[in-house]
Design an enzyme around this catalytic site. Structure first.
Site, PDB file in Angstrom:
ATOM      1  N   LYS A  23      -0.646  54.201 -42.321  1.00 53.25           N
ATOM      2  CA  LYS A  23       0.637  54.775 -42.706  1.00 53.25           C
ATOM      3  C   LYS A  23       1.449  55.163 -41.475  1.00 53.25           C
ATOM      4  O   LYS A  23       2.611  54.796 -41.329  1.00 53.25           O
ATOM      5  CB  LYS A  23       0.372  56.005 -43.593  1.00 53.25           C
ATOM      6  CG  LYS A  23       1.570  56.462 -44.348  1.00 53.25           C
ATOM      7  CD  LYS A  23       1.187  57.559 -45.338  1.00 53.25           C
ATOM      8  CE  LYS A  23       0.399  56.984 -46.502  1.00 53.25           C
ATOM      9  NZ  LYS A  23      -0.352  57.995 -47.238  1.00 53.25           N
ATOM     10  N   ARG A  93       0.736  63.974 -45.219  1.00 47.05           N
ATOM     11  CA  ARG A  93      -0.050  62.928 -45.889  1.00 47.05           C
ATOM     12  C   ARG A  93      -1.182  62.444 -45.007  1.00 47.05           C
ATOM     13  O   ARG A  93      -1.072  62.454 -43.788  1.00 47.05           O
ATOM     14  CB  ARG A  93       0.821  61.701 -46.166  1.00 47.05           C
ATOM     15  CG  ARG A  93       1.872  61.892 -47.198  1.00 47.05           C
ATOM     16  CD  ARG A  93       2.816  60.692 -47.130  1.00 47.05           C
ATOM     17  NE  ARG A  93       4.036  60.971 -47.838  1.00 47.05           N
ATOM     18  CZ  ARG A  93       4.323  60.484 -49.046  1.00 47.05           C
ATOM     19  NH1 ARG A  93       3.500  59.696 -49.649  1.00 47.05           N
ATOM     20  NH2 ARG A  93       5.464  60.791 -49.610  1.00 47.05           N
ATOM     21  N   GLY A 102      -5.310  56.360 -53.163  1.00 45.81           N
ATOM     22  CA  GLY A 102      -5.671  57.454 -54.073  1.00 45.81           C
ATOM     23  C   GLY A 102      -6.863  58.265 -53.631  1.00 45.81           C
ATOM     24  O   GLY A 102      -7.281  59.183 -54.319  1.00 45.81           O
ATOM     25  N   MET A 104      -7.227  59.983 -50.655  1.00 49.85           N
ATOM     26  CA  MET A 104      -6.987  61.147 -49.809  1.00 49.85           C
ATOM     27  C   MET A 104      -5.833  61.957 -50.396  1.00 49.85           C
ATOM     28  O   MET A 104      -5.225  61.562 -51.373  1.00 49.85           O
ATOM     29  CB  MET A 104      -6.666  60.699 -48.388  1.00 49.85           C
ATOM     30  CG  MET A 104      -7.671  59.739 -47.815  1.00 49.85           C
ATOM     31  SD  MET A 104      -9.283  60.482 -47.475  1.00 49.85           S
ATOM     32  CE  MET A 104      -8.859  61.357 -46.007  1.00 49.85           C
TER      33      MET A 104
END
Ligand code: PEP
Ligand code: MG
Length: 880
Positions: A23, A93, A102, A104
């Protein structure tokens, strides 16, 4: 000076994925190429690992660096973290290097407290919005960080909605939200004994800790175990200024794929929720609308979106999976990554992207996971017959399945493990259900979209899934679901069609798949690239034909004993085994000969013009006789019922013979070439059947080479004796017919000693085929019949072995012996043909090893042929 633990988005790029997580690295990359990304920074995976190492202490300098980076965000946004007039809110995040959907935890709207919420309300002129954010934040923070059960908060929401006769959260007005927040705070105080934290720096600090800690939560551990992700990667933490999708009807949030991840079609594909925040989509709580609606509702945003998707695909040269938010008509990108896709989509996008000039053929071949294409070879519902579906949901993951309805993941695991076929039916799944999904044949959910948890996980596992099937009403208490007047109870059988979304009562007829044109193309490209030939293990003309259809270039193993098992032959085989002397045995063998001849004729013909390896009889003879204990019981019953003495005597004779054939260690016993040496007439009959069949075929103009194979050889002299027997049979026939046949005689290499003396055996053997099932058994001393059920799981758990050695070739042990055998054999006979026909011949990792060893072919079951073709191509590309 302390290490650098924090990177602003401007400082990173895609190739920093192990440090910044997927990410973080992609947000940095999108920032770098000028896409609209809300400013932020990423805390490294190294910081996470240090934190876990230091027993949950931040490494020195981490928090200072984070606060410094936060100042940069403040400058960019013109807002201030914790400011009562102009508050900056952030999301926190997780993001590991390998995507773990889904698994973490995420916290949104961080930075709100009793004061900043007033500022947010004033600033936006929208009090309801501000309190909605605050309520969401308290709920998420309490759940993720303070580990309070979310149902306590859900109950409050539901109660308010009931009171206000509201259907959606956003219908709850500001003054009611304020009261809800008070109730939330009371829950926190009651459950935790302290007040909800008001200090924003403290909120940030403990949120980062929680994300770090979530690397070790149960569902993350299970996900890593299933997907073989190492435990020591750690997660990065991304802190990003919030873009608000819940600011009214010109705002919203969505997830999308740049191409259809189910079919691979080149079309934008995804879902959008108006006036909502990110988690609402992924959680599957409200069923979203398709992305095409965005075109009607917010055409300007849609245009920006299409443009951004095109840029992303050209930049990443792959299908992207995107999260985005629209705040008052402006698009913000929150995430992009290479999208997970079905096998069908993987093949189609790879082949299409070559045609579009985005990637090369070699890249396309490496893009498709050979294991995954197995899905394309899966069963589908037979559309020829009329099917009454009781309900229709979203076609979330292709394939079809039938099974017993179960409403609970634990039960699904229990029944699935016991070998029952089950369909897991739930309103929506969560990561806590993963163990049940693993054991289910298919998944059915009543809520959630194509990107909901159930859909994503099922696609990854290649299981059929139908989700968002809203017409089914589940009653967990009475363990049943309803569709109008139809009631389906726990244990009832249903069928799912993951391609159409149909749900059907009972077990529905299914058919074998046909392959797409892109699939054919990819396999043709594989054949151009691969060095290994791919053959099939096939024992019948039908299997041979199927294998040829899948692209097999020959049969690498035909196990003749399978032909002895059919009902019309077994009695003759038993007479042969029970024969008192050679004459009686030869009489029975004469009766078997026409059957064998017919088998060989059919198989060689079906595989023409490719070679066929026929192995002479291998298993211990008692395998063809009745079970000892069953027979003993039968005799006891006969005696009890006073059956005719003669019949009883016959059975007792049989029992004696079974006793005389029984061995303590049959797998190491009287089998393989040892049978041929003690009962040469058996191999003589088989050789005769092969040569007679070949003679008939030669007359028809079919003369593909037949490789006659002697099993379980450990010494040259065994091989020489049997080879001579076979040649004598040939010469006798040839003298009669005058027809020369196209055959060679070789051996299986399945004993360590055979590997060591391979140079000697190769003096006479014209080909070798590694029987790695037996070679693994005899090298490791693990019984191939029992080890997997007994101790291999413990060995895997204790990490003594990395993989089940009967599935993935043990390169270090078995592989080293194979290497010795190949080198020695080639020293004697330079061009000797060498292949593998153990189960490993269909396993991509083992295929790579065979490629590295320089084998000529791998042989596997017909349905694995496409997998093996692609794996063989990849082996060559990866090791060029
Ligand atoms: C082997 O041992 O690997 C082999 C292919 O033969 P079988 O499985 O029939 O013993
Ligand atoms: Mg064997």
């Amino acid at each position: 000076m302390s290490n650098k633990y924090v990177y602003l988005f401007e400082e990173g790029k895609t190739n920093m994925v192990s440090l910044l997580g997927g990410k973080g690295a992609n947000l940095a990359e999108m920032t770098r190429i000028g896409l609209p990304v809300p400013p932020g920074f990423t805390i490294t995976t190294e910081a996470c690992n240090k934190y876990l190492e230091l027993n949950q202490e931040f490494p020195t300098g981490l928090m200072d660096q984070a606060l410094e980076a936060l100042k940069t965000i403040e400058t960019k946004t013109g807002k201030k973290f914790g400011d009562r007039d102009n508050p900056l809110l952030v999301s926190v995040r997780s993001g590991a290097a390998i995507s773990m959907p889904g698994m973490m935890d995420t916290i949104l709207n961080l930075g709100l407290n009793d004061e900043t919420v007033l500022g947010l309300a004033k600033l936006t002129g929208d009090e309801r919005f501000a309190y909605d954010c605050y309520r969401r934040f308290i709920q998420m923070f309490s759940n993720v960080v303070l580990e309070l059960d979310h149902s306590m908060f859900d109950d409050v929401v539901e109660r308010y909605k009931r009171k206000l006769s509201a259907i959606f959260d956003y219908e709850i007005p500001a003054n009611e939200l304020k009261q809800m927040i008070q109730e939330y705070n009371e829950i926190v105080k009651r459950e935790k004994g302290f007040d909800f934290p008001q200090d924003v720096n403290e909120q940030l600090k403990i949120s980062i800790q929680a994300v770090f800690g979530s690397w070790k939560n149960q569902r993350a551990i299970v996900y890593r175990r299933i997907n073989k992700i190492p435990d020591d990667l750690g997660t990065a933490v991304t802190v990003q200024s919030m873009a608000f999708g819940n600011m009214g009807s010109d705002s919203g949030t969505g997830v999308a794929f740049t191409r259809n991840p189910s079919t691979g079609e080149k079309e934008l594909y995804g879902e959008f929720l108006v006036n909502a925040q990110g988690e609402d989509v992924v959680a599957g709580i409200r069923t979203p609308t398709p992305i095409s609606k965005l075109q009607e509702e917010l055409p300007n945003v849609y245009e920006q979106f299409v443009d951004t998707c095109n840029k992303l695909e050209i930049h990443y040269r792959d299908l992207q999976d995107i999260e985005f938010t629209v705040e008052k008509g402006k698009l913000y990108m929150l995430q992009t990554r290479n999208g997970k896709r079905t096998a069908k989509a993987a093949v189609k996008t790879a082949v299409d992207m070559v045609a579009e000039g985005l990637i090369t053929k070699e890249e396309a071949l490496l893009r498709v996971d050979p294991e995954q294409i197995n899905q394309l070879l899966h069963r589908q519902i037979n559309t020829e017959i009329k099917i009454d579906s009781i309900a229709k949901g979203l076609p979330a993951s292709p394939g079809a399945a039938s099974g017993k309805v179960l409403f609970n993941a634990d039960l699904a695991e229990k029944y699935g493990e016991a070998g029952e076929k089950v369909i897991l039916v739930k309103a929506e799944t969560s990561p806590d259900d993963i163990h049940g999904i693993v054991y289910a044949q298919g998944i059915l959910t009543s809520r959630g979209g194509m990107t909901s948890h159930a859909a994503v996980v099922a696609r990854g596992m290649g299981k059929p899934c139908v989700c968002g099937c809203e017409s089914i009403k589940i009653d967990y208490k009475s363990k049943e679901f309803f569709v109008d007047d139809t009631v389906v109870k726990e244990g009832d059988i249903i069928s799912l069609d993951g391609n159409t979304g149909n749900v059907m009562l009972g077990e529905v007829e299914m058919i074998e798949p046909t392959l797409s044109k892109e699939f054919e193309t990819l396999l043709e490209w594989s054949d151009e690239v691969k060095k290994l030939e791919v053959r099939a293990n096939a024992d019948t003309p039908e299997d041979a034909a199927k294998a040829k259809e899948f692209g097999a270039h020959g049969i690498g193993l035909c196990r003749t004993e399978h032909m002895f098992m059919s009902p019309e032959r077994l009695p003759i085989v038993q007479v042969m085994i029970l024969a008192e002397d050679q004459v009686a045995r030869e009489y029975a063998l004469d009766q078997l000969l026409p059957f064998q001849k017919e088998d060989f004729y059919g198989i060689i013909k079906a595989m023409s013009p490719h070679p066929v390896t026929i192995r002479l009889l291998d298993p211990p003879l008692h395998e063809f006789l009745p079970d000892h204990d069953t027979l003993l019981l039968e005799i006891a019953e006969m005696k009890h019922n006073k059956v005719d003495e003669k019949l009883i005597n016959e059975k007792e004779e049989l029992l004696k013979k079974i006793n005389s054939l029984s061995e303590s260690n049959p797998m190491l016993g009287h089998r393989g070439c040892r049978l041929g040496l003690t009962y040469p007439e058996i191999y003589r009959m088989q050789a005769k059947a092969i040569f007679e069949a070949m003679t008939d075929l030669t007359k028809e103009g079919i003369n593909n080479i037949t490789e006659i194979e002697i099993p379980l050889v450990m010494d040259l002299s065994e091989f020489e004796l049997l080879k001579q027997e076979i040649l004598t049979v040939y010469e006798e026939l040839q003298q009669k017919t005058g027809i020369e046949l196209n055959f060679v005689i070789g051996t299986m290499i399945e004993l360590p000693r055979a590997c060591i003396v391979a140079d000697e055996i190769a003096q006479e053997a014209e080909f070798f085929s590694f029987g790695t099932n037996d070679l693994t058994q005899t090298t490791l001393g693990f019984s191939r019949d029992d080890a997997e059920g007994k101790f291999i799981p413990t060995y895997l758990e204790k990490k003594i072995i990395k993989e089940n050695p009967f599935a993935v070739l043990d390169r270090q042990g078995v592989g080293s012996l194979m290497k010795i055998a190949v080198e020695k054999a080639k020293a004697t006979r330079e061009n000797i043909l060498i292949g593998i026909c153990g189960e490993h011949g269909g396993d991509p990792n083992s295929i790579e090893f065979c490629h590295l060893l320089g084998l000529d072919y791998v042989s596997c079951s017909p349905y694995r042929i496409p997998v093996a073709r692609l794996a063989a191509a990849q082996a060559n590309l990866k090791n060029k």
